[in-house]
Design an enzyme around this catalytic site. Structure first.
Site, PDB file in Angstrom:
ATOM      1  N   SER A 145       0.863  -1.179   0.000  1.00 43.23           N
ATOM      2  CA  SER A 145       0.000   0.000   0.000  1.00 43.23           C
ATOM      3  C   SER A 145       0.899   1.228   0.000  1.00 43.23           C
ATOM      4  CB  SER A 145      -0.891   0.011   1.244  1.00 43.23           C
ATOM      5  OG  SER A 145      -1.537   1.264   1.411  1.00 43.23           O
ATOM      6  N   TYR A 158      -2.184  -0.869  10.254  1.00 46.55           N
ATOM      7  CA  TYR A 158      -2.242  -1.240   8.840  1.00 46.55           C
ATOM      8  C   TYR A 158      -0.933  -0.874   8.144  1.00 46.55           C
ATOM      9  CZ  TYR A 158      -3.833  -1.235   3.954  1.00 46.55           C
ATOM     10  OH  TYR A 158      -3.966  -1.453   2.608  1.00 46.55           O
TER      11      TYR A 158
END
Length: 270
Positions: A145, A158
């Site tokens: 990401s 995350y």
């Protein structure tokens, strides 16, 4: 290492295939001739997608599996090799996010997020490597990401999982290239999927929410990067400018990130 552009009769495993990016990539790979193995926990969704691909003339196998369970990953991999005799492409897409401040994030969920987002990648690569080594070739695509390069408030756990995927992927490019196995790490920004529900969107600035791209656009960019033999790709590519600012002007980048993101978090100081 040569890129992968001819998918005819290639065996491709896609994790997290029941929705979003995973289902989009599975459809696109099937249209290009790959025999697609669909992996996720939601059996009904997998079977519906497999039926859709088959009805369109493709080949798909629905293989329910909880990716955070190593034994299930190893059993699923063995089933793929038994069925098709090989594994050409492994797409580690399964993962989830939770927009929550670290002070409020339950430790049990932080640990689970690491298992799903990072440990599952380790399990799948370790399980698929013997088949790829035996055939002398293979391609691995790991979904990290932009948060795996640029730490973000409200996504601390995350971001940590995605930094881990990024580090693993970069290291493996050196180790696996001599074995004929190519590793591509993908850094998505904002892709319009179920991951961004109303609760998550409510905690994001309006100007950030205007930058979502569609799943098919994202998937096309991933396959283009795979075809040219890239080791990493950020989608959309203009986000790479933020990496440069972070590198050259770290204080400026921190101030701008805080100015953009923090005002949308009502629970920041409570």
């Amino acid at each position: 290492m040569q890129g992968l552009s001819d998918f005819s009769n290639r065996v491709a495993i896609v994790t997290g295939a029941s929705s979003g990016i995973g289902s989009g990539l599975a459809r696109m790979l099937a249209r290009r001739g790959a025999r697609v193995v669909l992996v996720a926990r939601r059996r009904e969704r997998l079977e519906a997608l497999a039926a859709e691909i088959t009805a369109s003339g493709g080949t798909a196998l629905a293989l329910p599996c909880d990716v955070e369970q190593r034994a299930e990953v190893e059993a699923a991999t063995a089933a793929v090799v038994e069925r098709f005799g090989r594994i050409d492409l492994l797409v580690n897409n399964a993962g989830y996010n939770r927009h929550v401040l670290f002070k409020d994030h339950d430790v049990a969920d932080i640990e689970r997020m690491m298992r799903v987002n990072y440990s599952s990648v380790v399990y799948w690569i370790k399980a698929a490597l013997p088949a790829m080594r035996a055939q002398g070739s293979g391609w691995i695509v790991n979904l990290s990401s932009v948060a795996g390069k640029l730490g973000q408030p409200d996504e601390a756990a995350y971001a940590a999982t995605k930094f881990a995927v990024a580090g693993l992927s970069e290291s493996l490019t050196y180790e696996l290239d001599p074995l004929g196995i190519h590793v591509l790490c993908v850094y998505p920004a904002l892709v319009r999927t179920e991951m961004f529900g109303e609760e998550a969107l409510a905690r994001m600035p309006a100007r950030v929410k205007a930058n979502f791209i569609e799943v098919d656009q994202f998937c096309s960019s991933v396959l283009e990067a795979l075809a040219r033999g890239a080791y990493e790709v950020t989608v959309p590519r203009y986000i790479g400018f933020a990496y440069l600012v972070r590198l050259l002007l770290p204080s400026t980048f921190r101030r701008q990130t805080a100015k953009l993101r923090l005002p949308t978090l009502p629970d920041l100081t409570t």
